[in-house]
Enzyme design. Structure first.
Site, short mmCIF file in Angstrom:
data_model
loop_
_atom_site.label_atom_id
_atom_site.label_comp_id
_atom_site.label_asym_id
_atom_site.label_seq_id
_atom_site.Cartn_x
_atom_site.Cartn_y
_atom_site.Cartn_z
N TYR A 120 -1.97 -5.74 -16.22
CA TYR A 120 -1.02 -5.11 -15.29
C TYR A 120 -1.53 -3.75 -14.84
CZ TYR A 120 3.37 -3.15 -13.52
OH TYR A 120 4.34 -2.57 -12.73
N SER A 146 2.70 2.21 -10.11
CA SER A 146 3.43 2.37 -11.36
C SER A 146 2.79 3.53 -12.11
CB SER A 146 3.31 1.08 -12.19
OG SER A 146 3.70 1.29 -13.54
N LYS A 200 -2.95 -2.23 -11.20
CA LYS A 200 -2.32 -1.05 -10.60
C LYS A 200 -3.34 0.09 -10.43
CE LYS A 200 1.93 -2.56 -10.13
NZ LYS A 200 2.55 -2.76 -8.79
#
Length: 302
Positions: free
Chosen positions: A150, A137, A154
């Site tokens: 998150y 991402s 990542k």
């Protein structure tokens, strides 16, 4: 698009129940690959099953599921061309307010699960000179407020991808990272709902500090995904990474991702902080206290 060599090759796509994963599985099947599409429920299996797409029940955090997938591939005479590590969850909350159980869940799904599947399938990928496609991402390079868990997972996935690429390049396995920006899938709607659930559990002091921030971030998330890529468009980037003979080490998906990745390295941390804060400020609730929503449910698809 189908070639005779592709019809003899397997591809694994995790997180294929909906969104990018489902679209990627279908597009790869149209290229002539036989896709093992990882889903978590029987009804998702029924929805994805089609010519060239074979659903497999797969929770990437479940050791038995991962072992069963490896056994399924070992019993198949066709070579394994690629593993697409796409499964993921989105959990947004301030670092202070996110319970440790949720931190661990995010890393189990968004990092450790991918490593477990990769470890289990690497013998086949090494034998068949296949490739690993890790879906990261723009959050894997730049972490916004409330994205600590998150983005942390990542960021780690990006590092693991770099390390793995340098370990297996000389052995004939290619490792590619795909970095999408906003994509119109269900993960955004689930992420907003989860953010509201977590906000409802914050202490009064945490609500005072972060409530308005959570509301602003939810609005920004909804707005960003509404203008983002369709799942089909994002999947086309993944398919390119799978099928291109000499893939790049990284692909962005979406104009927002390409712009951020291009401009980010030119900006200082403080300058980037100011830009992100100004962008988020536009979404703060007007004439509202910092109290976060308790029962609101925002429905939006990404």
């Amino acid at each position: 698009m189908t070639t005779s060599s592709e019809t003899r090759k397997l591809i694994v796509v995790t997180g294929a129940s909906t969104g990018m994963g489902a679209s990627t599985a279908r597009q790869l099947a149209r290229h002539g690959f036989h896709v093992l599409a990882g889903v978590r429920r029987d009804r998702d299996a029924d929805a994805i099953r089609s010519t060239g797409v074979e659903p497999v029940i797969l929770d990437i955090t479940d050791t038995e599921h991962v072992e069963a997938l490896a056994a399924r591939i070992a019993d198949d005479p066709r070579p394994l061309h690629a593993l697409v590590n796409n499964a993921g969850v989105q959990v947004n909350a301030p670092v202070e307010a996110l319970p440790m159980a949720q931190w661990r869940q995010v890393f189990e799904v968004n990092l450790f699960g991918h490593i477990a599947v990769t470890q289990a399938l690497l013998p086949a990928l090494l034998r068949d000179k296949g490739r690993v496609i890790n879906i990261s991402s723009i959050g894997g390079k730049y972490a916004m407020a409330t994205y600590g868990a998150y983005a942390g997972a990542k960021f780690a996935l990006e590092a693991v991808s770099d390390s793995l690429r340098r370990e297996v390049a000389s052995l004939g396995v290619q490792v590619v990272v795909v970095e999408p920006g906003g994509v119109r899938t269900e993960i955004a709607a689930r992420g907003i709902t989860t953010a509201n659930d977590l906000a409802a559990r914050m202490t009064p002091e945490q609500n005072e500090r972060y409530g308005s921030l959570v509301q602003a971030n939810n609005q920004l998330m909804a707005t960003g995904t509404a203008s983002g890529l369709t799942a089909d468009a994002a999947a086309r980037v993944i398919v390119k990474a799978v099928t291109t003979r000499r893939p790049r080490t990284r692909y962005t998906a979406g104009r927002d991702a390409a712009l951020i990745m291009r401009l980010g390295p030119m900006l200082s941390d403080r300058m980037l902080d100011r830009i992100l804060a100004a962008n988020l400020r536009r979404h703060h609730p007007k004439n509202a206290t910092a109290t976060a929503p308790r029962d609101e449910r925002v429905v939006h698809t990404r």
